[in-house]
Design a protein around this motif. Structure first.
Motif, PDB file in Angstrom:
ATOM      1  N   ASN A   4      32.451 -11.811  47.490  1.00 59.56           N
ATOM      2  CA  ASN A   4      32.304 -10.688  48.754  1.00 59.56           C
ATOM      3  C   ASN A   4      33.493  -9.840  48.549  1.00 59.56           C
ATOM      4  OD1 ASN A   4      32.410  -9.500  51.268  1.00 59.56           O
ATOM      5  ND2 ASN A   4      30.607 -10.906  51.703  1.00 59.56           N
ATOM      6  N   ASP A   5      32.946  -8.441  48.396  1.00 54.69           N
ATOM      7  CA  ASP A   5      33.752  -7.548  48.110  1.00 54.69           C
ATOM      8  C   ASP A   5      34.656  -7.389  49.477  1.00 54.69           C
ATOM      9  OD1 ASP A   5      35.077  -5.121  46.908  1.00 54.69           O
ATOM     10  OD2 ASP A   5      33.578  -3.843  47.809  1.00 54.69           O
ATOM     11  N   ASP A   6      33.840  -6.969  50.645  1.00 52.54           N
ATOM     12  CA  ASP A   6      34.612  -6.732  51.881  1.00 52.54           C
ATOM     13  C   ASP A   6      35.665  -7.779  52.373  1.00 52.54           C
ATOM     14  OD1 ASP A   6      33.007  -4.438  52.537  1.00 52.54           O
ATOM     15  OD2 ASP A   6      31.408  -5.961  52.078  1.00 52.54           O
ATOM     16  N   VAL A   7      35.358  -9.084  52.030  1.00 52.60           N
ATOM     17  CA  VAL A   7      36.245 -10.158  52.332  1.00 52.60           C
ATOM     18  C   VAL A   7      37.252 -10.438  51.294  1.00 52.60           C
ATOM     19  CG1 VAL A   7      36.592 -12.577  52.799  1.00 52.60           C
ATOM     20  CG2 VAL A   7      34.436 -11.566  53.394  1.00 52.60           C
ATOM     21  N   PHE A  45      28.490  -9.303  46.773  1.00 54.80           N
ATOM     22  CA  PHE A  45      27.843  -9.158  48.069  1.00 54.80           C
ATOM     23  C   PHE A  45      28.665  -8.199  48.869  1.00 54.80           C
ATOM     24  CE2 PHE A  45      25.130 -12.886  49.371  1.00 54.80           C
ATOM     25  CZ  PHE A  45      24.788 -13.453  47.769  1.00 54.80           C
ATOM     26  N   GLU A  46      28.033  -7.116  49.511  1.00 51.43           N
ATOM     27  CA  GLU A  46      28.698  -5.934  50.057  1.00 51.43           C
ATOM     28  C   GLU A  46      27.739  -5.723  51.339  1.00 51.43           C
ATOM     29  OE1 GLU A  46      31.063  -4.208  48.058  1.00 51.43           O
ATOM     30  OE2 GLU A  46      31.424  -3.398  50.245  1.00 51.43           O
ATOM     31  N   ASP A  47      28.791  -5.452  52.400  1.00 53.38           N
ATOM     32  CA  ASP A  47      28.282  -5.091  53.719  1.00 53.38           C
ATOM     33  C   ASP A  47      27.338  -6.010  54.209  1.00 53.38           C
ATOM     34  OD1 ASP A  47      30.289  -3.061  52.916  1.00 53.38           O
ATOM     35  OD2 ASP A  47      28.887  -1.379  53.322  1.00 53.38           O
ATOM     36  N   PHE A  48      27.632  -7.011  54.370  1.00 49.16           N
ATOM     37  CA  PHE A  48      26.758  -8.007  55.254  1.00 49.16           C
ATOM     38  C   PHE A  48      27.721  -8.330  56.518  1.00 49.16           C
ATOM     39  CE2 PHE A  48      23.887 -10.395  52.312  1.00 49.16           C
ATOM     40  CZ  PHE A  48      24.148  -9.844  51.375  1.00 49.16           C
ATOM     41  N   ALA A  88      43.587   3.412  50.662  1.00 50.97           N
ATOM     42  CA  ALA A  88      43.546   1.753  50.295  1.00 50.97           C
ATOM     43  C   ALA A  88      42.035   1.484  50.620  1.00 50.97           C
ATOM     44  CB  ALA A  88      44.401   1.218  51.540  1.00 50.97           C
ATOM     45  N   ASN A  89      41.372   1.372  49.430  1.00 53.70           N
ATOM     46  CA  ASN A  89      39.874   1.078  49.402  1.00 53.70           C
ATOM     47  C   ASN A  89      39.762  -0.076  48.124  1.00 53.70           C
ATOM     48  OD1 ASN A  89      37.192   1.377  48.361  1.00 53.70           O
ATOM     49  ND2 ASN A  89      37.215   2.777  50.313  1.00 53.70           N
ATOM     50  N   ASN A  90      38.679  -0.864  48.592  1.00 55.98           N
ATOM     51  CA  ASN A  90      38.590  -1.984  47.779  1.00 55.98           C
ATOM     52  C   ASN A  90      38.023  -1.373  46.249  1.00 55.98           C
ATOM     53  OD1 ASN A  90      36.029  -1.340  48.373  1.00 55.98           O
ATOM     54  ND2 ASN A  90      35.841  -3.108  49.802  1.00 55.98           N
ATOM     55  N   MET A  91      37.621  -0.194  46.153  1.00 55.69           N
ATOM     56  CA  MET A  91      37.513   0.439  44.641  1.00 55.69           C
ATOM     57  C   MET A  91      38.447   0.198  43.802  1.00 55.69           C
ATOM     58  SD  MET A  91      37.937   4.427  45.409  1.00 55.69           S
ATOM     59  CE  MET A  91      39.566   4.867  45.696  1.00 55.69           C
ATOM     60  N   SER A 119      39.217   1.902  58.051  1.00 55.44           N
ATOM     61  CA  SER A 119      37.844   1.910  58.164  1.00 55.44           C
ATOM     62  C   SER A 119      37.209   2.952  57.702  1.00 55.44           C
ATOM     63  CB  SER A 119      37.645   1.672  59.809  1.00 55.44           C
ATOM     64  OG  SER A 119      37.927   0.327  60.356  1.00 55.44           O
ATOM     65  N   ASN A 120      35.834   2.680  57.340  1.00 53.93           N
ATOM     66  CA  ASN A 120      35.152   3.615  56.724  1.00 53.93           C
ATOM     67  C   ASN A 120      33.961   3.991  57.488  1.00 53.93           C
ATOM     68  OD1 ASN A 120      36.705   4.114  54.459  1.00 53.93           O
ATOM     69  ND2 ASN A 120      35.856   2.138  53.697  1.00 53.93           N
ATOM     70  N   PRO A 121      33.268   5.231  57.411  1.00 50.49           N
ATOM     71  CA  PRO A 121      33.771   6.331  56.655  1.00 50.49           C
ATOM     72  C   PRO A 121      34.629   7.069  57.413  1.00 50.49           C
ATOM     73  CG  PRO A 121      31.405   6.733  57.507  1.00 50.49           C
ATOM     74  CD  PRO A 121      31.798   5.301  57.995  1.00 50.49           C
ATOM     75  N   GLY A 163      26.273   3.284  45.231  1.00 55.90           N
ATOM     76  CA  GLY A 163      27.472   4.021  45.108  1.00 55.90           C
ATOM     77  C   GLY A 163      28.496   2.875  44.562  1.00 55.90           C
ATOM     78  N   LYS A 164      28.590   1.812  44.954  1.00 54.30           N
ATOM     79  CA  LYS A 164      29.519   0.808  44.391  1.00 54.30           C
ATOM     80  C   LYS A 164      29.467   0.664  42.872  1.00 54.30           C
ATOM     81  CE  LYS A 164      31.458  -0.613  48.138  1.00 54.30           C
ATOM     82  NZ  LYS A 164      33.218  -0.948  48.330  1.00 54.30           N
ATOM     83  N   LEU A 165      28.096   0.532  42.421  1.00 56.29           N
ATOM     84  CA  LEU A 165      27.674   0.392  40.953  1.00 56.29           C
ATOM     85  C   LEU A 165      28.136   1.730  39.953  1.00 56.29           C
ATOM     86  CD1 LEU A 165      24.650  -1.906  41.258  1.00 56.29           C
ATOM     87  CD2 LEU A 165      26.641  -2.254  39.872  1.00 56.29           C
ATOM     88  N   ILE A 211      29.739  10.447  45.904  1.00 56.29           N
ATOM     89  CA  ILE A 211      28.976   9.358  45.696  1.00 56.29           C
ATOM     90  C   ILE A 211      29.295   7.867  46.353  1.00 56.29           C
ATOM     91  CG2 ILE A 211      27.907  10.393  43.604  1.00 56.29           C
ATOM     92  CD1 ILE A 211      30.348   7.381  43.170  1.00 56.29           C
ATOM     93  N   TYR A 212      30.497   7.928  46.842  1.00 50.63           N
ATOM     94  CA  TYR A 212      31.183   6.682  47.598  1.00 50.63           C
ATOM     95  C   TYR A 212      31.595   7.383  48.875  1.00 50.63           C
ATOM     96  CZ  TYR A 212      34.038   2.536  47.387  1.00 50.63           C
ATOM     97  OH  TYR A 212      34.500   1.255  47.855  1.00 50.63           O
ATOM     98  N   THR A 213      32.354   6.578  49.597  1.00 47.98           N
ATOM     99  CA  THR A 213      32.789   6.906  50.996  1.00 47.98           C
ATOM    100  C   THR A 213      33.657   8.223  50.933  1.00 47.98           C
ATOM    101  OG1 THR A 213      33.740   6.100  52.883  1.00 47.98           O
ATOM    102  CG2 THR A 213      35.025   5.577  51.022  1.00 47.98           C
ATOM    103  N   SER A 247      23.178  -5.134  56.777  1.00 48.05           N
ATOM    104  CA  SER A 247      23.366  -5.454  58.191  1.00 48.05           C
ATOM    105  C   SER A 247      24.688  -4.739  58.729  1.00 48.05           C
ATOM    106  CB  SER A 247      23.684  -6.733  58.631  1.00 48.05           C
ATOM    107  OG  SER A 247      24.441  -7.723  57.575  1.00 48.05           O
ATOM    108  N   ARG A 248      25.552  -4.333  57.970  1.00 46.38           N
ATOM    109  CA  ARG A 248      27.103  -3.815  58.418  1.00 46.38           C
ATOM    110  C   ARG A 248      27.379  -2.818  57.382  1.00 46.38           C
ATOM    111  NH1 ARG A 248      31.213  -2.673  55.933  1.00 46.38           N
ATOM    112  NH2 ARG A 248      32.395  -4.493  55.691  1.00 46.38           N
ATOM    113  N   ILE A 249      26.781  -1.577  57.401  1.00 44.06           N
ATOM    114  CA  ILE A 249      26.933  -0.583  56.424  1.00 44.06           C
ATOM    115  C   ILE A 249      28.327   0.467  56.618  1.00 44.06           C
ATOM    116  CG2 ILE A 249      26.257   1.575  55.124  1.00 44.06           C
ATOM    117  CD1 ILE A 249      24.973  -1.007  54.117  1.00 44.06           C
ATOM    118  N   LEU A 250      29.539   0.405  55.829  1.00 45.20           N
ATOM    119  CA  LEU A 250      30.796   0.878  56.348  1.00 45.20           C
ATOM    120  C   LEU A 250      30.981   0.393  57.935  1.00 45.20           C
ATOM    121  CD1 LEU A 250      30.341   3.937  54.385  1.00 45.20           C
ATOM    122  CD2 LEU A 250      31.295   2.112  53.491  1.00 45.20           C
ATOM    123  N   GLY A 251      31.288   1.396  58.618  1.00 42.33           N
ATOM    124  CA  GLY A 251      31.815   1.182  60.037  1.00 42.33           C
ATOM    125  C   GLY A 251      30.449   1.774  60.651  1.00 42.33           C
TER     126      GLY A 251
END
Ligand SMILES: NC(=O)C1=CN([C@@H]2O[C@H](COP(=O)(O)OP(=O)(O)OC[C@H]3O[C@@H](n4cnc5c(N)ncnc54)[C@H](O)[C@@H]3O)[C@@H](O)[C@H]2O)C=CC1
Ligand SMILES: CC(=O)C(=O)O
Ligand SMILES: [Mg+2]
Length: 607
Positions: free
Chosen positions: A297-300, A274-277, A493-496, A448-450, A203-205, A132-134, A185-189
């Motif tokens: 912002n989760d990615d930052v 905010f996710e994957d901007f 090493a994932n922000n989860m 980097s993912n996935p 997936g994040k929720l 359900i996630y990466t 605009s930038r979904i995973l890699g």
């Protein structure tokens, strides 16, 4: 200053103690405003064959279900049996076939019966998170338009300008606590996937529900569809998003502004992740909203805390005191939203540890992007990367744009950390060069993912860089057999490991903002979580099996930081005064007590 004492305190917990952790159950009755078949078709309330006879009578369900009442445990076992037989029957088939089949069976349950779905997810998080996630969520996003059967969450598009304030009231839930928002605009890699990126907020929720115990009736995945610049999608007749190029500039921002105002009007206390901007909007929106709304912002920011916790862990793994962090040479590969977020937080921590010496802190770090080493000599230097560009006189003789291999050979770094989104760039030569690292336990973080986009895989890292490395990746890999009974441990090493606790802690503190202090407290908590014994084995992060426990701890750390900053206004019955007087243990208990856990509760009909 980093509170070093916390690291010692962490040693008292053993992994088995953590596994014994269990969330409180027994929620009260649940009010429904529907009856009969409408309930069976609502995954929030549906219990399938599990409705007791009295409830079937009360809710007008008698005759709409086969007569036998099946217990929750039996339903659970039946689902797991079908999942395991799918696993058996698809053995040997390609990854994409197997993982999409697994995603489908889980998604069908999600669409039908959320209590059962979330119980299965929580109890089998190690097996199901990769679905359900990466990494599988990436594949799902790539194939979203073809896989689409039912909508989930909300979709606001550029065509909805001027309508969002009324649209937000179309959401059936009365209360929303947690929103994850993307513009695709930038979904995973995987780049720009337009509307198909909705899979990421979903997936994040799911991780919010599983790890933080956020009530699934109070979550909202959101897609802001402002178009896509992905030509393949624009030409795909099945593509479900707006078939236009992305909005830019003020036009773009006016859409995000309108959405944020609408959300805030209906649910003033909702937290927006905010996710994957893409990078420019990740930074711009963070700056624009963080002092006006409760958002991050989760990615930052989430990624930064997880990476920093891992970097501090590598110092401990070398058998060094934490103060030695200031001597680590760190190479970050990827100068995007994630890489710059990591570097920013790392430099803040290094600087604090070296007596607020930011210059010394920056000297320890090197940044590369697709054009190699970033120095002040760079033409058209991105303003976001500028603060981290090397002065050429401090670059150890390396030139502007030096290649990754040149940088690693010259610097012999302690840490090589990838957030480039480019699969395989930590190639054999680069990894071999890491054997010459100045560290006895060099760290290789391929974040980097996935999976296909990881800078290197775990087996190659141990094979080429040697058995002494500590290794972490953004997507999961199996541990590596090093022979002679030795195991190369793979960390995820994932922000989860942070975002669920950041959201939960913020919610329960009642803070209107998410400050650097709250984020730092979350990172410190994660960094101090592992015992010395685990760290010595190269285990830098908790097992995903204990994600609910670590999330409760992170959540409590965030609450306490909000209290310290006088931002905590309380939540529900618990006011700011009570929060102020809670001890650390009481705060953890408060957070744990507020975590939702999936059990069937009696449904009570109200008109
Ligand atoms: N493990 C985790 O928790 C997280 C992982 N990520 C992953 O990090 C990756 C990057 O995300 P963002 O920073 O948001 O992307 P981004 O698109 O903003 O940045 C990518 C950066 O990589 C650089 N790059 C591209 N090719 C390169 C090459 N050959 N050598 C060196 N640098 C190169 C680009 O110049 C750019 O600076 C994605 O794959 C994402 O999945 C992001 C957030 C969290
Ligand atoms: C994990 C995550 O947030 C990413 O890869 O973008
Ligand atoms: Mg992300």
């Amino acid at each position: 200053m980093w509170r070093v004492a916390r690291f010692a305190a962490s040693n008292v917990r053993s992994s088995s103690q953590r596994r014994l952790f269990s969330a409180p159950v027994i929620p009260g009755a649940c009010i429904v405003h529907k009856r009969g078949a409408d309930i069976l078709h609502d995954p929030w309330f549906n219990k399938d064959t599990g409705f007791p006879l009295t409830e079937r009578d009360r809710l007008g369900l008698r005759g709409l279900l086969p007569p036998r009442v099946i217990s929750f445990e039996q339903q659970y076992d039946r689902f797991m049996e079908s999942y395991r037989s799918l696993e058996k029957n698809t053995q040997g088939q390609p990854y994409s076939v197997v993982s999409l089949a697994k995603w489908r069976i889980l998604n069908r349950l999600h669409d039908r019966n959320e209590i059962l779905y979330y119980r299965a997810l929580i109890d089998n998080i190690k097996d199901f998170a990769p679905i359900i996630y990466t990494p599988t969520v990436g594949l799902v996003c790539q194939n979203y338009s073809g896989l689409f059967r039912r909508p989930r969450g909300m979709y606001f598009s550029a065509k909805d300008k001027g309508e969002m304030m009324s649209m937000i009231y179309n959401w059936p839930g009365q209360q929303v606590d947690m929103i994850v928002l993307t513009d695709g605009s930038r979904i995973l890699g995987l780049g720009d996937l337009g509307v198909q990126g909705i899979g990421i907020p979903i997936g994040k929720l799911d991780m919010y529900v599983a790890a933080a115990g956020i009530n699934p009736q109070r979550i909202l995945p959101v897609m802001l569809d402002v178009g896509t610049n992905n030509q393949k999608l624009l030409e795909d007749p099945l593509y479900l998003g707006l078939r236009q190029p992305r909005l830019e500039g003020e036009e773009y921002l006016s859409i995000v502004d309108e959405f944020m105002e609408a959300v805030h009007t209906r649910w003033p206390k909702a937290i927006v992740q905010f996710e994957d901007f893409q990078m420019k909007w990740a930074f711009e929106t963070l700056l624009r909203y963080r002092k006006r709304f409760c958002m991050f912002n989760d990615d930052v920011q989430g990624t930064a805390g997880v990476a920093l916790a891992g970097l501090l862990g590598t110092v401990r793994a070398q058998g060094r005191p934490l103060s030695d962090f200031v001597n680590q040479k760190i190479v970050v590969v990827g100068a995007g939203s994630a890489g710059l977020g990591v570097l920013n937080m790392t430099i803040q921590a290094l600087s604090r540890m070296s007596g607020n010496n930011e210059i010394a802190a920056k000297n320890q770090c090197y940044l590369l992007d697709k054009d190699g080493l970033i120095t002040k000599e760079r033409k058209n230097l991105d303003p976001a990367a500028a603060p981290f560009a090397k002065d050429i006189k401090d670059a150890e003789g390396l030139k502007e744009g030096a290649s990754l291999l040149e940088v690693v050979k010259k610097l012999k770094p302690h840490v090589l950390l990838g957030l480039s989104g480019v699969g395989g760039i930590f190639n054999e030569q680069v990894l071999r060069a890491m054997r010459e690292s100045d560290s006895p336990k060099p760290a290789i973080f391929s974040m980097s993912n996935p999976t296909m986009n990881a800078e290197c895989n775990a087996a190659d890292a141990f094979k080429h860089a040697g058995p002494n490395i500590v290794f972490a990746s953004g997507s999961p890999f199996e541990n590596v057999d090093l022979g002679n009974g030795k195991v190369g441990h793979v960390n995820q090493a994932n922000n989860m490991y942070l975002f669920p606790g950041i959201g939960l802690g913020t919610l329960l503190s009642g803070s209107h903002f998410i400050t650097d202090g709250m984020l730092q407290a979350a990172a410190e908590c994660l960094a101090s979580y592992m015992t010395d014994e685990e760290i010595q084995k190269g285990i830098l992060y908790p097992s995903i099996d204990s994600i609910r426990h670590i999330t409760a701890e992170v959540g409590a750390a965030v609450v306490r930081a909000a209290v310290e900053e006088d931002l905590a206004e309380g939540h529900g019955e618990v006011g700011s005064r009570e929060l102020k007087h809670m001890s650390k243990e009481e705060t953890v208990a408060y957070v744990t007590h507020n975590m939702w856990f999936p059990v069937y509760s009696p449904l009570v009909h109200e008109k």
